[in-house]
Write an enzyme that holds these catalytic residues in place. Structure first.
Site, PDB file in Angstrom:
ATOM      1  N   LYS A 189      14.969  -3.551  -0.463  1.00 16.18           N
ATOM      2  CA  LYS A 189      14.962  -4.446  -1.629  1.00 16.18           C
ATOM      3  C   LYS A 189      13.534  -4.892  -1.904  1.00 16.18           C
ATOM      4  O   LYS A 189      12.978  -5.758  -1.238  1.00 16.18           O
ATOM      5  CB  LYS A 189      15.846  -5.681  -1.411  1.00 16.18           C
ATOM      6  CG  LYS A 189      16.086  -6.366  -2.751  1.00 16.18           C
ATOM      7  CD  LYS A 189      16.036  -7.868  -2.781  1.00 16.18           C
ATOM      8  CE  LYS A 189      14.785  -8.629  -2.637  1.00 16.18           C
ATOM      9  NZ  LYS A 189      13.956  -8.812  -3.844  1.00 16.18           N
ATOM     10  N   GLU A 265       7.195 -10.794   8.937  1.00 15.09           N
ATOM     11  CA  GLU A 265       5.741 -10.705   8.784  1.00 15.09           C
ATOM     12  C   GLU A 265       5.401 -11.709   7.695  1.00 15.09           C
ATOM     13  O   GLU A 265       5.725 -11.491   6.522  1.00 15.09           O
ATOM     14  CB  GLU A 265       5.366  -9.275   8.405  1.00 15.09           C
ATOM     15  CG  GLU A 265       3.942  -8.941   8.758  1.00 15.09           C
ATOM     16  CD  GLU A 265       2.997  -9.349   7.667  1.00 15.09           C
ATOM     17  OE1 GLU A 265       2.441 -10.467   7.770  1.00 15.09           O
ATOM     18  OE2 GLU A 265       2.824  -8.590   6.715  1.00 15.09           O
ATOM     19  N   GLY A 267       2.880 -15.406   6.435  1.00 15.56           N
ATOM     20  CA  GLY A 267       1.563 -15.668   5.872  1.00 15.56           C
ATOM     21  C   GLY A 267       0.474 -15.826   6.909  1.00 15.56           C
ATOM     22  O   GLY A 267       0.690 -15.706   8.122  1.00 15.56           O
ATOM     23  N   CYS A 299      -1.940 -11.365   3.332  1.00 19.55           N
ATOM     24  CA  CYS A 299      -1.798 -12.325   4.420  1.00 19.55           C
ATOM     25  C   CYS A 299      -2.924 -12.213   5.439  1.00 19.55           C
ATOM     26  O   CYS A 299      -3.180 -13.132   6.191  1.00 19.55           O
ATOM     27  CB  CYS A 299      -0.455 -12.113   5.104  1.00 19.55           C
ATOM     28  SG  CYS A 299      -0.132 -10.375   5.417  1.00 19.55           S
ATOM     29  N   GLU A 400      -1.668 -21.505   2.671  1.00 22.58           N
ATOM     30  CA  GLU A 400      -1.952 -20.178   2.136  1.00 22.58           C
ATOM     31  C   GLU A 400      -1.993 -20.250   0.606  1.00 22.58           C
ATOM     32  O   GLU A 400      -1.003 -20.608  -0.026  1.00 22.58           O
ATOM     33  CB  GLU A 400      -0.870 -19.190   2.593  1.00 22.58           C
ATOM     34  CG  GLU A 400      -1.209 -17.758   2.238  1.00 22.58           C
ATOM     35  CD  GLU A 400      -0.225 -16.758   2.830  1.00 22.58           C
ATOM     36  OE1 GLU A 400       0.998 -16.976   2.713  1.00 22.58           O
ATOM     37  OE2 GLU A 400      -0.680 -15.756   3.405  1.00 22.58           O
TER      38      GLU A 400
HETATM   39  P1  NDP Z   1       9.026 -14.680  -0.965  1.00 24.75           P
HETATM   40  O1  NDP Z   1       9.034 -14.890   0.483  1.00 24.75           O
HETATM   41  O2  NDP Z   1       9.910 -15.538  -1.796  1.00 24.75           O
HETATM   42  O3  NDP Z   1       9.397 -13.169  -1.353  1.00 24.75           O
HETATM   43  C1  NDP Z   1       9.364 -12.072  -0.477  1.00 24.75           C
HETATM   44  C2  NDP Z   1      10.624 -11.224  -0.653  1.00 24.75           C
HETATM   45  O4  NDP Z   1      11.778 -11.963  -0.238  1.00 24.75           O
HETATM   46  C3  NDP Z   1      10.919 -10.822  -2.097  1.00 24.75           C
HETATM   47  O5  NDP Z   1      11.500  -9.536  -2.115  1.00 24.75           O
HETATM   48  C4  NDP Z   1      11.893 -11.884  -2.521  1.00 24.75           C
HETATM   49  O6  NDP Z   1      12.666 -11.555  -3.657  1.00 24.75           O
HETATM   50  C5  NDP Z   1      12.754 -12.003  -1.279  1.00 24.75           C
HETATM   51  N1  NDP Z   1      13.500 -13.242  -1.168  1.00 24.75           N
HETATM   52  C6  NDP Z   1      13.203 -14.450  -1.705  1.00 24.75           C
HETATM   53  N2  NDP Z   1      14.132 -15.364  -1.353  1.00 24.75           N
HETATM   54  C7  NDP Z   1      15.045 -14.717  -0.580  1.00 24.75           C
HETATM   55  C8  NDP Z   1      16.234 -15.113   0.085  1.00 24.75           C
HETATM   56  N3  NDP Z   1      16.661 -16.379   0.040  1.00 24.75           N
HETATM   57  N4  NDP Z   1      16.921 -14.198   0.774  1.00 24.75           N
HETATM   58  C9  NDP Z   1      16.482 -12.916   0.845  1.00 24.75           C
HETATM   59  N5  NDP Z   1      15.372 -12.483   0.223  1.00 24.75           N
HETATM   60  C10 NDP Z   1      14.644 -13.360  -0.464  1.00 24.75           C
HETATM   61  O7  NDP Z   1       7.556 -14.814  -1.452  1.00 24.75           O
HETATM   62  P2  NDP Z   1       7.095 -15.095  -2.945  1.00 24.75           P
HETATM   63  O8  NDP Z   1       7.189 -13.869  -3.681  1.00 24.75           O
HETATM   64  O9  NDP Z   1       7.817 -16.276  -3.546  1.00 24.75           O
HETATM   65  O10 NDP Z   1       5.603 -15.551  -2.709  1.00 24.75           O
HETATM   66  C11 NDP Z   1       5.313 -16.903  -2.404  1.00 24.75           C
HETATM   67  C12 NDP Z   1       4.182 -17.014  -1.421  1.00 24.75           C
HETATM   68  O11 NDP Z   1       4.508 -16.328  -0.214  1.00 24.75           O
HETATM   69  C13 NDP Z   1       2.871 -16.415  -1.860  1.00 24.75           C
HETATM   70  O12 NDP Z   1       2.156 -17.242  -2.711  1.00 24.75           O
HETATM   71  C14 NDP Z   1       2.208 -16.190  -0.535  1.00 24.75           C
HETATM   72  O13 NDP Z   1       1.623 -17.376  -0.090  1.00 24.75           O
HETATM   73  C15 NDP Z   1       3.368 -15.812   0.380  1.00 24.75           C
HETATM   74  N6  NDP Z   1       3.518 -14.358   0.532  1.00 24.75           N
HETATM   75  C16 NDP Z   1       3.103 -13.777   1.678  1.00 24.75           C
HETATM   76  C17 NDP Z   1       3.167 -12.418   1.819  1.00 24.75           C
HETATM   77  C18 NDP Z   1       2.692 -11.738   3.051  1.00 24.75           C
HETATM   78  O14 NDP Z   1       2.262 -10.593   2.983  1.00 24.75           O
HETATM   79  N7  NDP Z   1       2.796 -12.358   4.204  1.00 24.75           N
HETATM   80  C19 NDP Z   1       3.641 -11.553   0.755  1.00 24.75           C
HETATM   81  C20 NDP Z   1       4.112 -12.265  -0.413  1.00 24.75           C
HETATM   82  C21 NDP Z   1       4.033 -13.607  -0.496  1.00 24.75           C
HETATM   83  P3  NDP Z   1      12.098 -12.036  -5.086  1.00 24.75           P
HETATM   84  O15 NDP Z   1      10.962 -11.158  -5.357  1.00 24.75           O
HETATM   85  O16 NDP Z   1      13.205 -11.883  -6.027  1.00 24.75           O
HETATM   86  O17 NDP Z   1      11.692 -13.483  -4.914  1.00 24.75           O
END
Ligand code: NDP
Length: 506
Positions: A189, A265, A267, A299, A400
């Site tokens: 997903k 994995e 932030g 990250c 972050e």
């Molecule tokens: P999320 O953690 O919300 O999203 C990551 C993935 O999880 C997406 O596919 C998202 O779907 C999915 N997801 C969200 N909520 C749920 C849930 N309740 N159950 C199952 N899956 C879920 O990150 P964001 O996209 O909101 O980013 C927010 C912040 O997170 C960023 O600003 C950054 O600080 C951090 N981040 C860190 C990353 C890393 O590499 N460690 C990568 C991305 C973000 P959907 O896209 O529909 O929300």
């Protein structure tokens, strides 16, 4: 349906790409209770693709398909045959790397020069994973000659792989590689903001000849959508997740009911330490690059730059000078260094942290604004930004931001550098620059982070375990350690005598 990859040549002509089916059970199917969603090109601020997303019935169908493949042809396939399929997929991936990179860039806004450099390495990673597909042997446990005890490594089962929007193809490869090498099946997903390139992976698995259901791709929403359905589904054995800590906690609560396995994995707020005895030119190359690469949306970036006082002013000066050299612009232009933020909410988040930094009293010495010139106004572009005189207690040093914002923090000595580096709720990566080999070892050994780089930064390969201490996650991706997390250990004990005493005999 025409392959999106074949249509890549027309991707820049302004027409909307349509990817209206999900990849489930080896077939391209219309969503049952999902629908169609738009994917926004963040450099233009308008939709560039219309993509299918899955609802709970679609997720359930994908999980069933993954289960059938696991219990059917994939589960019965010897490791070396799985490896051969993975190699075929890797070769196709290599052939199509440029087209995949273009799709990722359109969806995420990542500068194409970066996407190309990254995506070109994934085929090698998939080959490396293929080479492990027939090598997860167990061991024999010596006891005495009355028993033969041994372990077998068996796949964890059906994996729900939930990926973020910053590096959709890399995040997918970090999960698909070990999952398939271990013999698991997968429902992938991708993030709602960047579904296109992941859907295209389905095409490559199909073309490589994978049995139906081994890999299923179901884009969708996380909260109240495909992500949550996948986490709640009792037929999913493991969730492999990359994203935000708060999301991981929600996943843990929801998935705990069915006792899933998890790897997270999350932030980082990585310290990038520059000692005065470092080769400053090289340290600056790394530190500035790791502040702004991916528009700050990774990250692993060294978003806290800890600088020893004798060289602090020079480092600030150089950060400012180099910020002015970053070409921020259309991500498909290969001359562009930095594209836009991947979506509007991330842009708003970054700008709000820049305001927070100012209000906290940090000194804004470069950038700090959204770009509004003719080639930027419609997109989510922000200037490479530098704050000087940051203290480690400020929110811009603790939280972050995920934007191109460097926080430069001065320190006096080794002891203070280590204390500052470790004073964080995160512990993903860290870098240090020094000309003193003893100090390199001393400091590296004291840093609480899953990966420490000395006189280099962001050196990450398929074979180097990656993951966090503390709030940065659970488990490791990459390396043989990652393979372990997709395997269960079964211990078998066989009696050589077949005798078992009657415990209730007189
Ligand atoms: P999320 O953690 O919300 O999203 C990551 C993935 O999880 C997406 O596919 C998202 O779907 C999915 N997801 C969200 N909520 C749920 C849930 N309740 N159950 C199952 N899956 C879920 O990150 P964001 O996209 O909101 O980013 C927010 C912040 O997170 C960023 O600003 C950054 O600080 C951090 N981040 C860190 C990353 C890393 O590499 N460690 C990568 C991305 C973000 P959907 O896209 O529909 O929300």
């Amino acid at each position: 349906m025409r392959s999106t990859i074949e249509a890549t040549a027309s991707l820049t002509d302004g027409s909307t790409l349509r990817h209206e089916r999900l990849f489930i059970g080896g077939a391209w199917v219309e969503p049952e209770d999902g629908g169609l969603m738009e994917s926004i090109d963040p450099s233009q601020g308008r939709p560039w693709a219309v993509v299918a997303y899955g609802g709970s019935r679609d997720v359930a169908k994908a999980v069933d398909a993954a289960r059938s493949a696991l219990e059917g042809p994939w589960g019965r396939m010897p490791g070396h045959e799985r490896a051969a399929l993975m190699r075929r997929f890797a070769d196709l991936y290599r052939e199509r790397a440029r087209a995949l990179a273009v799709l990722e860039t359109r969806d995420s806004g990542r500068a194409l020069r970066e996407s190309l450099a990254d995506v070109s390495g994934h085929a090698t990673a998939y080959h490396w994973w293929a080479s492990l597909a027939d090598k997860h042997a167990g061991r024999t446990i010596p006891i005495d000659d009355s028993v033969h005890a041994f372990t077998t490594r068996v796949p964890v089962g059906v994996v729900g792989a939930i990926t973020p929007w910053n590096v959709p193809l890399m995040a997918a490869s970090w999960k698909l590689g070990p999952a398939l090498a271990a013999g698991c099946t997968v429902v992938l997903k991708p993030a709602e903001h960047t579904p296109v390139a992941s859907l295209e992976l389905g095409r490559l698995f199909e073309e490589a000849g994978f049995p139906p259901g081994v890999v299923n791709v179901v884009p969708g929403f996380g909260k109240d959508g495909a992500g949550e359905h996948l986490v709640a589904h009792p037929g999913v054995d493991k969730i492999a997740f990359t994203g935000e800590g708060a999301t991981a906690q929600a996943i843990l609560r929801a998935g705990g009911d069915t006792m899933k396995r998890f790897t997270f994995e999350l932030g980082g707020k990585s310290p990038h330490i520059i000692f005065a005895d470092a080769d400053l030119e090289q340290a600056l190359n790394a530190a500035t690059n790791s502040a702004w690469t991916l528009c700050g949306q990774s990250c692993a970036l060294g978003s806290r730059v800890l600088v020893q006082r004798p060289v602090y002013d020079r480092v600030v000066e150089e950060f400012v000078r180099r910020a002015g050299r970053v070409r921020v612009g259309p991500p498909l232009d290969e001359a562009t260094h930095m594209g836009p933020q991947a979506h509007g909410e991330q842009l708003a988040k970054t700008l709000s942290y820049i305001d927070i930094g100012r209000a906290e009293g940090a000194e804004l010495v470069a950038g700090g604004h959204r770009l509004t010139g003719p080639e930027h106004a419609a997109g989510y572009f922000v200037e490479p930004t530098v704050f000087a005189n940051v203290s480690n207690g400020m929110r811009i040093a603790r939280e972050e931001i995920f934007g191109p914002v460097a926080a430069l923090i001065p320190f006096d000595d080794e002891e203070e550098a280590v204390a500052l580096a470790n004073d964080s709720s995160y512990g993903l990566t860290a870098g240090l620059w020094t000309g003193d080999v003893g100090r390199a070892h001393r400091v590296a050994a004291r840093i609480r982070a899953g990966m420490v780089w000395v006189n280099t930064y962001r050196f990450i390969r398929w074979s180097t375990p990656y993951g966090g201490f503390k709030g940065s996650g659970w488990g490791r991706e990459n390396g043989v350690e990652a393979l372990d997390s997709y395997l269960e250990t079964r211990t078998t004990v066989i009696s050589t005598t077949g005798r078992f005493p009657d415990a209730y005999a007189r």
